[in-house]
Write a protein that holds these residues in place. Structure first.
Motif, short mmCIF file in Angstrom:
data_model
loop_
_atom_site.label_atom_id
_atom_site.label_comp_id
_atom_site.label_asym_id
_atom_site.label_seq_id
_atom_site.Cartn_x
_atom_site.Cartn_y
_atom_site.Cartn_z
N LYS A 151 -47.35 62.12 -61.61
CA LYS A 151 -46.96 62.76 -60.39
C LYS A 151 -47.51 61.80 -58.94
O LYS A 151 -46.84 61.32 -58.64
CB LYS A 151 -47.79 64.00 -59.45
N GLU B 57 -44.05 58.89 -59.45
CA GLU B 57 -42.68 59.35 -59.05
C GLU B 57 -41.92 59.15 -58.29
O GLU B 57 -40.79 58.37 -58.26
CB GLU B 57 -43.08 61.61 -59.03
N SER C 87 -39.62 62.99 -66.31
CA SER C 87 -38.99 64.42 -66.37
C SER C 87 -38.97 65.49 -67.60
O SER C 87 -39.39 66.13 -67.26
CB SER C 87 -38.04 64.54 -65.44
#
Length: 485
Positions: free
Chosen positions: A163, A166, A182
């Motif tokens: 995260k 990302e 993903s």
């Protein structure tokens, strides 16, 4: 800086594009003029130092991917040797980005054979180079790091790690890298029970891999969706997803992933309590993966088999399957993984014991039903007693039929006594013939595997001395019969 002649540069670019579409065999065919015999090293005579190093790198990466899918013997050894030579050549040139790329592929090759410690060492080396934030080599290495951490069960670390990155992936990564990002994030979220977030990631992974045209990884997305649906008990969807994945892997001749897809399907059957179908399916996985160099997949299928046999009450066969999983892990992966497998089996045994728990305390039920126990003197002499209800038929052959009441005397129990114990955490009560050794309490059950408990985690309620049969209740009274064992 490396300088590649146009021919080698175009070839290298073509090979990378084909690799990221999963076209490994087709890419190897492009190399036949300089690498006709894959048992030998590629011919780089007449090439510059950067060109020769690049060819060794491309050959090493491709043989690693292709050999893993097709279960080609010693393919990872070949990959490691070629990548090590490419690494040596790029070190002499001083090209940091290509050095890191070699280290990333070496990490992947070691991951395929379950050598997680070595894989982690190489990926940390790859990430130690001072590369720009936009470097695809750096982004790919971050992806591989998350894959290694998933193998260690570090799900929270993977979620935090990915995260945080990302924005970089979405800005600088291609469809292949974004699809893999993903997928890995989705797996970690699934393992943490974050179903909705995980589903969004898998749908995004499917979108990106449709763009990347990487059919193998599309099949992997189906496998992950099947596991997610299994966890949420959407079994029809789970079967559809894994059947789609298996079909893709079979069409692409990816034997390794086809084999592991049967492991996933077996787990779905197991969750549905269709244990015979589960065993038949996991046997297919074991057979297909028998020759695979992916020792982690091989070991996990044997562990799945052990858990299924446990649910089929074949304790001896389950132990043999566990031993095989531990043997593969200990010899080819790590002692840490072997211990992890033993822990998973122990958890499965504990869960089965809870599912099969034979009794529950029923004093409150008796009060509600206003049942009076008529206790003979031979039982009343024990003083403090309690009643527990028998919830299954395991003890019928010794007089404790299902829905009867076992009368438990609060006395010290001895080896061989029919005994009731209560788990301190869950208040579940189980009965069986008592034994104790080295802090482990064992309850033997006729016709079934023994129940094993850590003595510190249970309360020994006492010896079962009588039985009351609810079917014989008269005017709210039950005559208790002594048990003579």
């Amino acid at each position: 800086m490396r300088t590649l002649h146009k021919g080698v540069a175009v070839l290298a670019e073509t090979l990378i594009k084909m690799e990221r579409c999963g076209l490994y065999e087709e890419a190897l065919a492009e190399l036949t003029e300089i690498w006709a015999d894959t048992s030998e090293v590629p011919s780089v005579a007449g090439m510059t130092a950067p060109e020769g190093a690049e060819i060794f790198l491309r050959c090493g990466s491709l043989i690693g991917f292709w050999g893993h899918n097709r279960q080609i013997k010693d393919s990872q050894i070949k990959a490691k040797n070629l990548l090590t030579e490419a690494h040596r050549r790029f070190l002499l040139i001083g090209d940091s980005e290509k050095i890191a790329e070699c280290e990333n592929y070496l990490a992947l090759s070691y991951w395929r054979t379950g050598e997680i410690n070595e894989a982690e060492t190489f990926i940390e080396e790859a990430l130690s180079h001072d590369l720009p934030i936009s470097s695809e080599t750096r982004i790919y290495a971050q992806l591989t790091k998350s894959l290694i951490h998933l193998s260690r069960g570090r799900n929270e670390e993977v979620v935090e790690h990915l995260k945080r990155l990302e924005t970089e992936f979405r800005a600088y990564g291609d469809a292949f890298l974004n699809g893999s990002f993903s997928t890995n994030l989705g797996v970690a979220l699934k393992n943490l029970g974050k179903t909705e977030e995980s589903l969004r990631m898998f749908e995004l992974a499917r979108f990106y891999h449709q763009k990347s045209r990487h059919k193998i990884y599309l099949g992997t997305v189906e496998n992950n969706l099947a596991q997610l649906y299994r966890a949420t008990k959407q079994f029809a969807r789970a079967h559809r997803a894994i059947d789609n994945g298996t079909k893709i892997f079979r069409q692409l001749k990816d034997r390794t992933r086809e084999g592991f897809s049967f492991d996933t399907k077996a787990l779905i059957y197991c969750e549905e309590e269709k244990f015979v179908q589960a065993l038949e399916t996991v046997e297919k996985a074991v057979e297909i993966l028998r020759k695979s160099e992916n020792f982690l997949y091989r070991a996990e299928t044997h562990l799945t088999k052990a858990k299924i046999l446990l649910r089929l009450n074949d304790f001896t066969a389950a132990i043999f399957a566990l031993f095989e999983a531990v043997k593969i892990a200990r010899e080819n992966i790590s002692e840490e993984t072997a211990r992890k497998f033993v822990g998973e089996f122990e958890n499965a045994l504990t869960e089965k014991n809870k599912i099969a728990a034979e009794n529950s305390v029923v004093p409150s039920e008796l009060n509600a039903e206003e049942i009076e126990l008529i206790v003979p003197a031979v039982i009343a002499q024990y003083g403090e007693i309690q009643a527990v209800r028998i919830k299954n038929a395991h003890l019928e052959n010794i007089g404790l039929s299902i829905n009867s009441l076992a009368i438990v005397a609060n006395v010290e129990v001895k080896r061989g006594d029919l005994t009731a114990v209560c788990e301190k955490d869950g208040d579940e009560i189980s009965c069986g013939f008592f034994d104790r050794e080295f802090g482990i309490v064992c309850l033997e059950i006729p016709g079934s595997e023994p129940l094993l408990y850590d003595e510190e985690k249970i309360e020994i309620l006492g010896k079962i001395v009588g039985v009351g049969r609810l079917a014989n209740t008269t005017n709210g009274k039950i005559a208790i019969e002594p048990l003579n064992l």
